[in-house]
Write a protein that holds these residues in place. Structure first.
Motif: not given
Length: 277
Positions: A251-254, A144-149, A158-164
């Motif tokens: 991977v998120v950074d890439i 979840h920490i990765i998803a949150l980042d 500007g992306k409509n990004a959603i994470n719970f």
């Protein structure tokens, strides 16, 4: 994907093929000089076992395997990557040793993950992120920490990004998703029941998905439309999922950087606008 990493991370080989695999990983420089018969003799198996292993790895034959191994040996040596490195934190380690070992663990994790990245898959995933009306990010526990980042990064541009944070809300988000959504699912093992359930719901809703998992065969990657892999060399001393977290954030950074580079001027302006002093 690297053939040596693919061999190392396959945990479901028959015993005879596993013996061949272990010999290849321990002595790759020697193996490229052998015939399949000679390798079979050295591993107390047979040439047929060597051929079966090649087929299981989706490699044309033993000669093709030797060619791939030869290419990878040179690359791994240039990057100082030990394919069988088992660096782990021990109770007797002093502070300096811990610092040095963590540096080795994290550096090799990033290097291996970079090898595992398929640029064509990466390109398609970034395009899907760009086209999606809503970007959903899923992960439980340390994932979840990765998803949150990732959520924060894409929201800034500007992306409509959603994470719970809570699983029940992630579950509802999946149920309400439509083909206008695109989902990133994070699970190092790829065997998280929650992520597998969510992936199946998204598939039933015709939502395109990408899994970010370890490079070993796993259930989540089989359900998702696209797969991005991270190094499968998690330290035995798994405080906070050390190397898996580092590799997943890489991977998120890439993904984020490639996405921003497609519209460099616009995303640069948004990053500047959303900067918090």
């Amino acid at each position: 994907m690297s053939v040596l990493i693919k061999l190392r991370d396959n945990k479901n080989l028959p015993e005879a093929e596993s013996q061949v695999r272990d010999y290849i990983l321990k002595k790759p420089n020697e193996v490229i000089e052998l015939t399949s018969k000679e390798l079979g003799e050295k591993t107390y198996t047979s040439a047929a076992t060597v051929v079966r292993l090649c087929k299981r790895m989706d490699i044309g034959g033993f000669n093709k395997l030797k060619l791939l191994i030869n290419q990878e040996i040179k690359y791994f040596e240039s990057k100082n990557i030990e394919i069988l490195d088992s660096t782990s934190i021990r109770q007797t380690d002093n502070i300096k040793e811990i610092v040095e070992k963590l540096n080795t663990i994290n550096t090799q994790s990033i290097e291996e993950t970079s090898i595992l990245i398929n640029t064509e898959t990466l390109k398609e995933v970034v395009q899907l992120i760009k086209n999606a009306r809503i970007l959903d990010l899923y992960g439980i526990g340390s994932s979840h920490i990765i998803a949150l980042d990732a959520t924060f990064k894409f929201t800034r541009v500007g992306k409509n990004a959603i994470n719970f944070a809570l699983y029940d809300r992630q579950y509802v988000q999946a149920l309400n998703s439509t083909p206008e959504h695109f989902a990133l699912l994070f699970s190092y093992s790829g065997e998280s029941k929650q992520m597998i359930d969510i992936a199946q719901i998204l598939k039933d809703n015709f939502v395109k998905t990408v899994s970010i998992t370890s490079s070993s065969q796993n259930s989540l990657s089989k359900i998702c439309d696209y797969n991005l892999y991270v190094s499968n060399k998690e330290s035995k001393f798994r405080s906070g999922a050390i190397s898996s977290r580092t590799a997943s954030l890489h991977v998120v950074d890439i993904l984020y950087t490639v996405y921003c580079n497609y519209d460099y001027k616009n995303t640069s302006n948004k990053i500047h606008k959303t900067r918090i002093e």
